[in-house]
Motif scaffolding. Structure first.
Motif, PDB file in Angstrom:
ATOM      1  N   TYR A  93       0.835  -1.208   0.000  1.00 56.27           N
ATOM      2  CA  TYR A  93       0.000   0.000   0.000  1.00 56.27           C
ATOM      3  C   TYR A  93       0.868   1.256   0.000  1.00 56.27           C
ATOM      4  O   TYR A  93       0.591   2.224  -0.725  1.00 56.27           O
ATOM      5  N   TRP A  94       1.904   1.243   0.812  1.00 57.23           N
ATOM      6  CA  TRP A  94       2.827   2.381   0.868  1.00 57.23           C
ATOM      7  C   TRP A  94       3.491   2.577  -0.493  1.00 57.23           C
ATOM      8  O   TRP A  94       3.555   3.696  -1.019  1.00 57.23           O
ATOM      9  N   PHE A  95       3.959   1.479  -1.072  1.00 56.54           N
ATOM     10  CA  PHE A  95       4.615   1.527  -2.371  1.00 56.54           C
ATOM     11  C   PHE A  95       3.649   2.048  -3.448  1.00 56.54           C
ATOM     12  O   PHE A  95       4.010   2.900  -4.264  1.00 56.54           O
ATOM     13  N   SER A  96       2.409   1.526  -3.444  1.00 56.04           N
ATOM     14  CA  SER A  96       1.416   1.953  -4.434  1.00 56.04           C
ATOM     15  C   SER A  96       1.095   3.435  -4.281  1.00 56.04           C
ATOM     16  O   SER A  96       0.928   4.157  -5.275  1.00 56.04           O
ATOM     17  N   ALA A  97       1.002   3.896  -3.023  1.00 59.36           N
ATOM     18  CA  ALA A  97       0.723   5.318  -2.783  1.00 59.36           C
ATOM     19  C   ALA A  97       1.821   6.186  -3.380  1.00 59.36           C
ATOM     20  O   ALA A  97       1.548   7.230  -4.003  1.00 59.36           O
ATOM     21  N   MET A  98       3.065   5.769  -3.212  1.00 60.43           N
ATOM     22  CA  MET A  98       4.192   6.546  -3.734  1.00 60.43           C
ATOM     23  C   MET A  98       4.166   6.612  -5.260  1.00 60.43           C
ATOM     24  O   MET A  98       4.339   7.682  -5.852  1.00 60.43           O
ATOM     25  N   THR A  99       3.938   5.460  -5.905  1.00 61.27           N
ATOM     26  CA  THR A  99       3.955   5.444  -7.367  1.00 61.27           C
ATOM     27  C   THR A  99       2.734   6.154  -7.950  1.00 61.27           C
ATOM     28  O   THR A  99       2.851   6.868  -8.955  1.00 61.27           O
ATOM     29  N   MET A 100       1.567   5.977  -7.338  1.00 61.46           N
ATOM     30  CA  MET A 100       0.354   6.656  -7.824  1.00 61.46           C
ATOM     31  C   MET A 100       0.495   8.171  -7.711  1.00 61.46           C
ATOM     32  O   MET A 100       0.153   8.919  -8.638  1.00 61.46           O
ATOM     33  N   LYS A 101       1.013   8.624  -6.565  1.00 63.92           N
ATOM     34  CA  LYS A 101       1.165  10.069  -6.389  1.00 63.92           C
ATOM     35  C   LYS A 101       2.202  10.632  -7.349  1.00 63.92           C
ATOM     36  O   LYS A 101       2.065  11.751  -7.846  1.00 63.92           O
ATOM     37  N   SER A 102       3.237   9.841  -7.628  1.00 64.08           N
ATOM     38  CA  SER A 102       4.262  10.284  -8.577  1.00 64.08           C
ATOM     39  C   SER A 102       3.662  10.511  -9.956  1.00 64.08           C
ATOM     40  O   SER A 102       3.942  11.518 -10.613  1.00 64.08           O
ATOM     41  N   VAL A 103       2.830   9.565 -10.395  1.00 62.69           N
ATOM     42  CA  VAL A 103       2.157   9.726 -11.691  1.00 62.69           C
ATOM     43  C   VAL A 103       1.233  10.940 -11.651  1.00 62.69           C
ATOM     44  O   VAL A 103       1.194  11.738 -12.590  1.00 62.69           O
TER      45      VAL A 103
END
Length: 774
Positions: free
Chosen positions: A595-605
């Motif tokens: 979840y933490w990883f997904s949050a980082m990549t989603m916010k980056s996009v």
């Protein structure tokens, strides 16, 4: 004394490299055929001189029929292809990958030093031989040697992974304009060029990965001699190198492509109501470049990493089983023999799509791609039976958490087969939930009648539901394979799923090539009939890309579990008790990491897309004549936004994944790290499948409305209608889910497991310092 394999060692030493060389030769042959489609002003003359054939040389062109200037179209295609592939500085896919490689290269050097220092410190950098871990009557090479050779293997795996992605990208950019030009002759001609180009990547990657691993094993064996335990422990660095580069490739490429895609769609389609890939859109070149650096280069590195890790997990367990104890080289190389057979099987399977049958209509495209999966799986089942018969003793023992489990060769055959067929099931379930030929996607498209909100609700529900059958398939695979052959069975089940990797990659790479071909047709101002053909190729490619992601995620789950088993064995952990506080806290933290990883990549996009939207709007508002087509947009600025964002934003997620095992293992010990690995595996697989299928369904729901093939689809269209705008919004939300976060998560669960395995001796010796002093 356990019996040896039927196949002599000499034949094994010949067969594996020969199969790899055959795969490389076949990929070069496919490339040669694709290169016959000329992207130059003499295209027409070249084609007509080649003679008629079912590959399309000499067929009449739509432009000839419609009186369009053929030479100008070819020149325009060549110009666009060059911009995407080579282009000016900072505009092309090549320049982006070189920029990314400089940053990744720094990481590679630093992490290689960490591997050497940490593993060398296990015995205080001693150069004295030591008693073997699993047989103290024998002596093994010192930990310093393992540190040095693990470091070399890490660098080899990293370089091979980067090259795999780079070569895949070069092949894709070489083929996209050629696919466009062949679409002038018919959808079948374009399909063959796109599929052959995908096959070039598939066979080159599968064969080179096998060859480099095999050569590395034999070179290392010169030093290690009979110390196979140390030899194959050092080889695990190869898998770590492959997956660490794949992580940066997937995350960086995913951020790049989706920032451009979201920006291009939101402003171009919704606000300005212009077609996809319209040359007036400032983000269109960045979008097409992104298809290659994200969907091709990232995906190539990802599947190479899965193959390398599955092989390493199987080899580590085998080295401490009867195969390694008795130095039976043929049986030891069983994982490599499976991959060798896979190359030959995929070669035969490819011929069914390119030579035995001809695509004559749009409706035949998707079945042809699905048949590739079915044919390769059926033939591979026979191939596995042959390899298991000649490459394994009739009875042998497999290491099982401190004991040796007696296994028959037919049981190992079933382990590989259960992984192979589970992969096919996952592929077909993924197709059902992401193809617009079936009701789930059609229901999502229908929900667009009432706006974007209901579209999002239906899409999320579809993604959650699509997890059910794949998880059962993975669960059955794990139960059967573990029951028969412990963790070695799980490792070879993962290899079974990846055994047809050449065909899987060919199908996966076909999608972005077709997508780029459609973009080039639009930008070159080609006939609408050609765009219809490339759209049909692209729609089939979207589904097959989703199938490819399903394979990658399913195999990642099995690979991760196999690596987990190898880690706990290597670290001396006999049981992982979930009732102990050390393990419970690890499980909770591990389940949170995806979840933490997904949050980082989603916010980056999202952040990069925000800048892209603002820039595209600025250009439309400030450049006179841009909407009228009399002025050219500033493509370079949009490309720079994607490049800067991807390079900057790929670092934090990468650090999260790479540092977590080191921090947890050093401070909290191997038991807590075991919990972290188990937790991340359980939650990561679910999120990855859900995210990939949700995004794929939204994408194809949009294409379903745009194509307007059925009466239902026509009632939702045409392009620019309110349902279509709602579908575009769903598609843009799904872009980072299916192309950034989802695919990257399978690397997260594999990478943390293989990193833990590589550093297991260090954690077992020096780990858990907090609990030692509490």
């Amino acid at each position: 004394m356990v019996a040896s394999a039927f196949l002599p060692e000499l034949w094994t030493e010949i067969l594996i490299p020969v199969c790899a060389v055959v795969g490389i030769a076949f990929s070069l042959f496919q490339w040669f055929i694709v290169s016959r489609v000329r992207v130059s002003a003499d295209q027409g003359a070249s084609s007509s001189s080649s003679g008629g054939s079912k590959n399309g040389y000499g067929d009449y062109l739509i432009e000839e029929e419609e009186g369009v200037n053929d030479q100008s179209v070819v020149a325009k295609c060549a110009e666009i292809q060059t911009a995407i592939s080579e282009g000016p500085v900072m505009i092309s896919a090549t320049s982006f990958l070189f920029t990314e490689s400089r940053y990744v290269g720094v990481f590679m050097v630093i992490f290689a030093a960490i591997i050497f220092v940490f593993l060398g410190s296990v015995e205080g950098f001693s150069t004295e031989n030591k008693p073997c871990t699993y047989d103290e009557t024998k002596t093994c090479k010192p930990a310093l040697a393992t540190a040095a050779f693990s470091t070399i293997a890490f660098v080899l795996g990293a370089v091979t992974s980067v090259l795999s992605g780079f070569l895949g990208m070069k092949i894709a950019t070489y083929a996209n304009a050629r696919t466009t030009l062949e679409a002038r002759k018919g959808v079948g001609k374009a399909f063959i060029v796109a599929f052959r180009s995908g096959a070039v990547m598939g066979f080159l990657l599968a064969a080179s990965g096998l060859l480099v691993l095999y050569v590395t094993i034999n070179v290392f064996k010169i030093y290690y001699g009979d110390d196979w335990e140390g030899l194959f422990e050092a080889i695990t660095g190869y898998g770590l190198g492959g997956s660490s580069m794949a992580l940066f490739g997937r995350v960086g490429g995913g951020i790049y492509t989706k920032a451009a895609d979201v920006g291009a769609d939101l402003v171009g389609k919704i606000e300005r109501n212009i077609p996809e890939d319209d040359p007036r859109n400032p983000a269109v070149i960045a979008d097409n470049v992104g298809d290659n650096v994200g969907d091709i280069a990232g995906m190539g590195s990802d599947l190479f990493g899965s193959y390398a890790e599955a092989s390493c997990a199987a080899l580590v367990v085998a080295s401490i089983s009867s195969f390694g104890i008795n130095h039976d080289f043929t049986a030891m190389c069983y994982p490599l023999l499976i991959s060798s057979m896979g190359i030959l099987v995929c070669l035969i399977t490819t011929l069914f799509a390119t030579d035995f049958f001809e695509i004559k209509a749009v409706k035949e495209i998707e079945p042809a791609l699905k048949n590739q999966l079915i044919i390769s799986t059926v033939i591979m089942t026979v191939g596995i039976a042959v390899v298991s018969w000649v490459g394994l003793p009739s009875s042998f023992t497999i290491f099982n958490f401190g004991t040796q489990k007696v296994v028959q060769n037919w049981q190992l055959f079933l382990c590989v087969c259960v992984g192979l067929w589970a992969g096919l099931i996952i592929g077909f379930v993924t197709e059902y939930y992401t193809s617009n030929a079936y009701s789930p996607v059609q229901d999502v498209a229908d929900s667009c009648r009432t706006g974007a909100a209901t579209n999002v609700i239906f899409g999320l529900a579809l993604g959650y539901k699509s997890v059910i059958i794949p998880i059962f398939a993975i669960a059955v695979s794990i139960f059967v394979s573990f029951s028969f052959a412990a963790m070695y069975g799980v490792a070879v089940a993962a290899l079974g799923m990846l055994s047809t990797i050449a065909t899987g990659l060919a199908i996966d790479a076909y999608g972005p090539i077709s997508d780029n071909a459609g973009g080039i047709a639009e930008m070159a101002g080609m006939s609408h009939r050609i765009r219809e053909r490339t759209d049909a190729l692209d729609a089939a490619g979207n589904t097959t890309a989703a199938i490819g992601k399903g394979f990658a995620i399913g195999s990642a789950a099995l690979v991760s579990l196999a690596l987990f088993g190898a880690f706990v064995s290597r670290a001396g952990v006999h049981t992982v008790d979930v009732l102990t506080p050390k393990v419970i806290i690890g499980l909770l933290v591990g389940a949170m990491l995806p979840y933490w990883f997904s949050a980082m990549t989603m916010k980056s996009v999202g952040s990069a897309a925000l800048k892209m939207v603002e820039e595209v709007r600025r250009q439309f508002n400030t450049i006179p004549g841009l909407m009228e087509g009399t002025a050219k947009p500033d493509y370079a600025t949009c490309v720079k936004i994607s490049t800067d964002a991807s390079i900057k934003e790929m670092i934090p997620p990468g650090c999260l994944v790479m540092l977590t095992p080191l921090i947890v293992g050093f401070f909290f010990g191997v038991e807590t790290l075991s919990g972290v690995l188990a937790g991340s595996l359980v939650s990561g697989v679910q999120i990855a499948i859900s995210a990939s299928n949700t995004g794929g369904a939204w994408d194809n729901a949009k294409k379903y409305i745009e194509a307007g093939v059925s009466e239902h689809a026509k009632s939702l269209g045409p392009k620019g209608s309110e349902p279509h705008k709602a579908a575009v919004i769903g598609d843009t939300i799904g872009d980072p889910l299916k192309d950034t976060s989802g695919p990257s998560l399978n690397i997260l669960i594999k990478l943390m497991a293989v990193e833990s395995l590589v550093f297991a001796p260090f954690f077992a010796t020096h780990g858990g310092i907090l609990f030692k002093y509490l």
